[in-house]
Design a protein around this motif. Structure first.
Motif, PDB file in Angstrom:
ATOM      1  N   GLU A 193       0.812  -1.223   0.000  1.00  0.00           N
ATOM      2  CA  GLU A 193       0.000   0.000   0.000  1.00  0.00           C
ATOM      3  C   GLU A 193       0.843   1.271   0.000  1.00  0.00           C
ATOM      4  O   GLU A 193       0.307   2.362  -0.149  1.00  0.00           O
ATOM      5  N   SER A 194       2.139   1.139   0.123  1.00  0.00           N
ATOM      6  CA  SER A 194       3.011   2.298   0.271  1.00  0.00           C
ATOM      7  C   SER A 194       3.550   2.803  -1.070  1.00  0.00           C
ATOM      8  O   SER A 194       4.251   2.081  -1.782  1.00  0.00           O
ATOM      9  N   ASP A 195       3.243   4.053  -1.381  1.00  0.00           N
ATOM     10  CA  ASP A 195       3.808   4.679  -2.580  1.00  0.00           C
ATOM     11  C   ASP A 195       5.319   4.839  -2.445  1.00  0.00           C
ATOM     12  O   ASP A 195       6.047   4.682  -3.422  1.00  0.00           O
ATOM     13  N   GLU A 196       5.773   5.136  -1.219  1.00  0.00           N
ATOM     14  CA  GLU A 196       7.212   5.297  -0.992  1.00  0.00           C
ATOM     15  C   GLU A 196       7.956   3.994  -1.277  1.00  0.00           C
ATOM     16  O   GLU A 196       9.007   3.992  -1.907  1.00  0.00           O
ATOM     17  N   PHE A 197       7.394   2.883  -0.814  1.00  0.00           N
ATOM     18  CA  PHE A 197       8.044   1.594  -1.046  1.00  0.00           C
ATOM     19  C   PHE A 197       8.001   1.230  -2.529  1.00  0.00           C
ATOM     20  O   PHE A 197       8.963   0.674  -3.060  1.00  0.00           O
ATOM     21  N   ALA A 198       6.917   1.555  -3.209  1.00  0.00           N
ATOM     22  CA  ALA A 198       6.826   1.287  -4.650  1.00  0.00           C
ATOM     23  C   ALA A 198       7.899   2.077  -5.402  1.00  0.00           C
ATOM     24  O   ALA A 198       8.551   1.543  -6.310  1.00  0.00           O
ATOM     25  N   THR A 199       8.113   3.325  -5.013  1.00  0.00           N
ATOM     26  CA  THR A 199       9.149   4.149  -5.635  1.00  0.00           C
ATOM     27  C   THR A 199      10.528   3.580  -5.344  1.00  0.00           C
ATOM     28  O   THR A 199      11.382   3.512  -6.240  1.00  0.00           O
ATOM     29  N   LEU A 200      10.746   3.152  -4.104  1.00  0.00           N
ATOM     30  CA  LEU A 200      12.024   2.542  -3.734  1.00  0.00           C
ATOM     31  C   LEU A 200      12.271   1.267  -4.544  1.00  0.00           C
ATOM     32  O   LEU A 200      13.378   1.040  -5.053  1.00  0.00           O
ATOM     33  N   THR A 201      11.260   0.445  -4.687  1.00  0.00           N
ATOM     34  CA  THR A 201      11.392  -0.801  -5.441  1.00  0.00           C
ATOM     35  C   THR A 201      11.674  -0.520  -6.915  1.00  0.00           C
ATOM     36  O   THR A 201      12.519  -1.184  -7.532  1.00  0.00           O
ATOM     37  N   ALA A 202      11.017   0.482  -7.475  1.00  0.00           N
ATOM     38  CA  ALA A 202      11.276   0.849  -8.873  1.00  0.00           C
ATOM     39  C   ALA A 202      12.720   1.338  -9.035  1.00  0.00           C
ATOM     40  O   ALA A 202      13.389   0.992 -10.023  1.00  0.00           O
ATOM     41  N   ARG A 203      13.189   2.102  -8.083  1.00  0.00           N
ATOM     42  CA  ARG A 203      14.579   2.577  -8.104  1.00  0.00           C
ATOM     43  C   ARG A 203      15.549   1.396  -8.003  1.00  0.00           C
ATOM     44  O   ARG A 203      16.547   1.330  -8.707  1.00  0.00           O
ATOM     45  N   PHE A 204      15.242   0.461  -7.120  1.00  0.00           N
ATOM     46  CA  PHE A 204      16.048  -0.754  -6.964  1.00  0.00           C
ATOM     47  C   PHE A 204      16.132  -1.513  -8.290  1.00  0.00           C
ATOM     48  O   PHE A 204      17.213  -1.905  -8.730  1.00  0.00           O
ATOM     49  N   GLU A 205      14.998  -1.717  -8.940  1.00  0.00           N
ATOM     50  CA  GLU A 205      14.970  -2.461 -10.205  1.00  0.00           C
ATOM     51  C   GLU A 205      15.736  -1.723 -11.303  1.00  0.00           C
ATOM     52  O   GLU A 205      16.466  -2.358 -12.078  1.00  0.00           O
TER      53      GLU A 205
END
Length: 188
Positions: free
Chosen positions: A149-161
């Motif tokens: 549910e976290s937009d911050e975590f989604a952004t972090l994961t996209a950055r990681f990928e």
């Protein structure tokens, strides 16, 4: 090993904890100890390779000390070693590793060794490991439903990928042992 491989600054407002960490590291590294944020900033110079930094301190938080380290342009590796459960605020913090207390002597030594090795990598690879550490810290402490549910975590994961894809080109920097370790880790 008799050789001193790095200079490590241990920062913790609990003198007992700081002394235990220092003793565990002194066999392999030169160690400085600070019991407050102000003492840490006073002890810090370009010779320090790794800072083990407590987040919760009374005079200055570890977060504030970290900001000062980076504002000074110091390139030392910083591991947050703390009892503060990681939350989404860590995403924007400029640290290299996050250790959740209690930690063992082996964990400290391993972390310092990894951070010393990472300091030799190019900027993109260092950023990848920093992002991976934040992602792993959050995944270890947050329920999957909260992460999803976290937009911050989604952004972090996209950055990681994105970083992981870019690093396919940089893997030639790693020696065989490091490449093998990275391939086996859940970070890559």
């Amino acid at each position: 090993m008799d050789e001193q491989r790095g200079i490590v600054l241990v920062v913790d407002d609990d003198p007992r904890v700081a002394r235990v960490y220092a003793e565990q590291l002194r066999r392999q590294h030169t160690v400085r100890v600070a019991y407050s944020g102000a003492d840490a900033l006073e002890s810090l110079d370009t010779d320090v390779d790794v800072v083990l930094l407590d987040r919760r301190m009374p005079d200055q938080t570890g977060d504030e000390v970290l900001e000062q380290i980076r504002a000074r342009g110091l390139t030392c590796q910083v591991a947050m070693v703390t009892a503060v459960e990681p939350d989404f605020d860590i995403i924007e913090m400029d640290f290299d590793e996050y250790l959740y207390k209690p930690v063992t002597g082996d964990q400290l030594l391993s972390t310092v060794d990894h951070l010393l090795r990472r300091a030799t990598y190019d900027t993109a690879l260092q950023e990848f490991f920093s992002v991976a550490a934040k992602r792993a810290a959050l995944e270890s402490e947050k329920p999957l439903s909260v992460l999803q549910e976290s937009d911050e975590f989604a952004t972090l994961t996209a950055r990681f990928e994105r970083l992981r894809e870019e690093l396919d080109e940089s893997l030639h920097q790693l020696d065989d042992e490091e490449a093998f370790e990275l391939a086996l880790s859940d970070q890559f």
